[in-house]
Every structure is written in structure tokens, then in C-alpha cells.
Design a protein around this motif. Structure first.
Motif, PDB file in Angstrom:
ATOM      1  N   TYR A 149     -37.880 -41.563 -18.179  1.00 59.65           N
ATOM      2  CA  TYR A 149     -36.792 -41.893 -17.269  1.00 59.65           C
ATOM      3  C   TYR A 149     -36.086 -42.701 -18.819  1.00 59.65           C
ATOM      4  CZ  TYR A 149     -33.756 -45.477 -15.786  1.00 59.65           C
ATOM      5  OH  TYR A 149     -32.460 -46.697 -15.393  1.00 59.65           O
ATOM      6  N   ALA A 150     -36.390 -42.787 -20.344  1.00 61.07           N
ATOM      7  CA  ALA A 150     -35.589 -42.884 -21.414  1.00 61.07           C
ATOM      8  C   ALA A 150     -34.959 -41.506 -22.115  1.00 61.07           C
ATOM      9  CB  ALA A 150     -36.362 -43.917 -22.527  1.00 61.07           C
ATOM     10  N   ARG A 151     -35.867 -40.729 -21.573  1.00 52.66           N
ATOM     11  CA  ARG A 151     -35.427 -39.509 -21.903  1.00 52.66           C
ATOM     12  C   ARG A 151     -34.344 -39.089 -21.431  1.00 52.66           C
ATOM     13  NH1 ARG A 151     -38.721 -36.588 -25.538  1.00 52.66           N
ATOM     14  NH2 ARG A 151     -39.327 -38.850 -27.248  1.00 52.66           N
ATOM     15  N   ILE A 152     -34.204 -39.343 -20.268  1.00 57.00           N
ATOM     16  CA  ILE A 152     -33.330 -38.699 -19.221  1.00 57.00           C
ATOM     17  C   ILE A 152     -31.598 -39.774 -19.157  1.00 57.00           C
ATOM     18  CG2 ILE A 152     -32.955 -38.685 -16.258  1.00 57.00           C
ATOM     19  CD1 ILE A 152     -35.682 -38.094 -15.997  1.00 57.00           C
ATOM     20  N   THR A 153     -32.127 -40.970 -19.518  1.00 51.87           N
ATOM     21  CA  THR A 153     -31.106 -41.555 -19.243  1.00 51.87           C
ATOM     22  C   THR A 153     -30.231 -41.842 -20.783  1.00 51.87           C
ATOM     23  OG1 THR A 153     -32.600 -43.622 -19.992  1.00 51.87           O
ATOM     24  CG2 THR A 153     -32.033 -43.483 -17.089  1.00 51.87           C
ATOM     25  N   GLY A 154     -31.249 -40.843 -21.859  1.00 55.25           N
ATOM     26  CA  GLY A 154     -29.779 -41.209 -23.180  1.00 55.25           C
ATOM     27  C   GLY A 154     -30.755 -42.338 -23.685  1.00 55.25           C
ATOM     28  N   GLY A 155     -31.672 -42.620 -23.674  1.00 52.63           N
ATOM     29  CA  GLY A 155     -32.727 -44.295 -24.121  1.00 52.63           C
ATOM     30  C   GLY A 155     -33.036 -43.407 -24.928  1.00 52.63           C
ATOM     31  N   TYR A 156     -33.723 -44.871 -25.571  1.00 56.21           N
ATOM     32  CA  TYR A 156     -35.030 -44.203 -26.805  1.00 56.21           C
ATOM     33  C   TYR A 156     -36.286 -45.277 -25.628  1.00 56.21           C
ATOM     34  CZ  TYR A 156     -38.199 -44.333 -30.501  1.00 56.21           C
ATOM     35  OH  TYR A 156     -39.252 -43.829 -31.108  1.00 56.21           O
ATOM     36  N   PRO A 157     -37.434 -44.973 -25.584  1.00 55.59           N
ATOM     37  CA  PRO A 157     -38.357 -45.345 -24.972  1.00 55.59           C
ATOM     38  C   PRO A 157     -38.892 -46.573 -25.784  1.00 55.59           C
ATOM     39  CG  PRO A 157     -39.343 -43.146 -25.872  1.00 55.59           C
ATOM     40  CD  PRO A 157     -37.520 -43.395 -26.217  1.00 55.59           C
ATOM     41  N   GLU A 158     -38.673 -47.762 -25.819  1.00 55.30           N
ATOM     42  CA  GLU A 158     -39.614 -48.872 -25.977  1.00 55.30           C
ATOM     43  C   GLU A 158     -41.052 -48.560 -25.154  1.00 55.30           C
ATOM     44  OE1 GLU A 158     -37.554 -52.395 -26.109  1.00 55.30           O
ATOM     45  OE2 GLU A 158     -35.008 -51.123 -25.741  1.00 55.30           O
TER      46      GLU A 158
END
Length: 164
Positions: A14-23
Motif C-alpha cells: 500500500y505504501a509503495r502504491i500510494t507513493g509513501g514510505y512504509p512505516e
């Protein structure tokens, strides 16, 4: 444990798809997110309504949302730490839960009940007892250490791996 690992993979994806960094919302060492494992277990209690997919969707979403709210409340009140905040999202309640994720849990309940769990259950039953005991011991130790760190520091960054 398996669904906690799947939750970890879901979180990273989800983080990768939405452009975020996984916490990291998981344990100190193991890539397990307890909230996902607990949510999946709550959904699996819905076996009696398995014959009615709309009920699986609705009750699965409600069950996982209740777990998400409870885990968030535990983290905040007992450990003074927060791993997510949905304020600003539609249907947010205290930033702990929100409508978009509740709907997502309902959608995810369907493949969990109809395909994932039925495929995994026989494989899990075939795992030898000593292997299961070792896994439970490792997860238990990691959970206790993670909880102790969070209780001591009140800072979720204590569970993050630092990249050099």
C-alpha cells in the motif's frame, strides 16, 4: 502469525502504491503486524455467515474495524504511542478508524473467507507441533520486547530499523 505477515506485506505494498514510505507498525524484529492478524482472526469467526457474501463483507468490515479501533486505543492509552491517524479521512472516529479502510476490510474479508483461509488451513495443520511451538515462542518474545520498548519510550520509532 501468517495473517500478521500478510498484513505486513499489504502495508508495504500500500505504501509503495500510494507513493509513501512504509512505516513499521509491527514487531521489533519479525515482519508481523499484529493488528492485521487479530483482524483476520476476528473475520474468521464469521464462518457461520459464510453462505451469504454480503454478510461476510459487512460483518467482516465491522469486525476488522472494531479490532483496529481496539488496538489503536490500546496503543494510545497503555503505551502512549500511535501508529496511524485517519483524521481528515471520511468517517474518521478519533483518527483510529475511517470509512475507506472499513470498506477495504470488508472487501478483504471476502477473499480471506472464501479462498485464502480454506487454502492455508490444511497447510497450517500439517506444520509439526515443535515448529509451531518455536514460532509461537519467537513471536511471543518479540512481542514482549516490542511492548516493553514502546512502554518505556512511548515512541514508535524504537521499532524502526535505521538505514545507513
Amino acid at each position: 502469525m501468517i495473517y500478521s505477515f500478510f498484513g505486513f506485506l499489504l502495508e508495504v505494498s500500500y505504501a509503495r502504491i500510494t507513493g509513501g514510505y512504509p512505516e513499521r507498525k509491527c514487531l521489533l524484529v519479525l515482519p508481523l503486524c499484529p493488528v492485521y492478524g487479530l483482524g483476520a482472526c476476528a473475520i474468521l469467526l464469521l464462518a457461520p455467515v459464510k453462505g451469504f457474501p454480503p454478510a461476510v463483507f459487512l460483518l467482516g468490515g465491522l469486525a476488522a474495524t472494531a479490532v483496529e479501533y481496539g488496538v489503536s486505543l490500546f496503543y494510545e492509552k497503555a503505551l502512549k504511542v500511535s501508529f496511524w491517524d485517519y483524521r481528515g479521512l471520511p468517517g474518521s472516529i478519533h483518527g483510529r478508524i475511517c470509512m475507506p479502510f472499513s470498506l477495504a476490510w470488508g472487501v478483504l474479508a471476502l477473499p480471506l473467507i472464501y479462498w485464502v483461509h480454506p487454502a492455508l488451513a490444511p497447510l497450517v495443520q500439517a506444520i509439526p507441533g515443535p515448529v509451531s511451538l518455536s514460532a509461537v515462542t519467537a513471536v511471543g518474545a518479540d512481542s514482549l520486547i516490542s511492548l516493553a520498548l514502546l512502554a518505556q519510550t512511548h515512541d514508535r520509532s524504537c521499532l524502526e530499523w535505521r538505514r545507513s
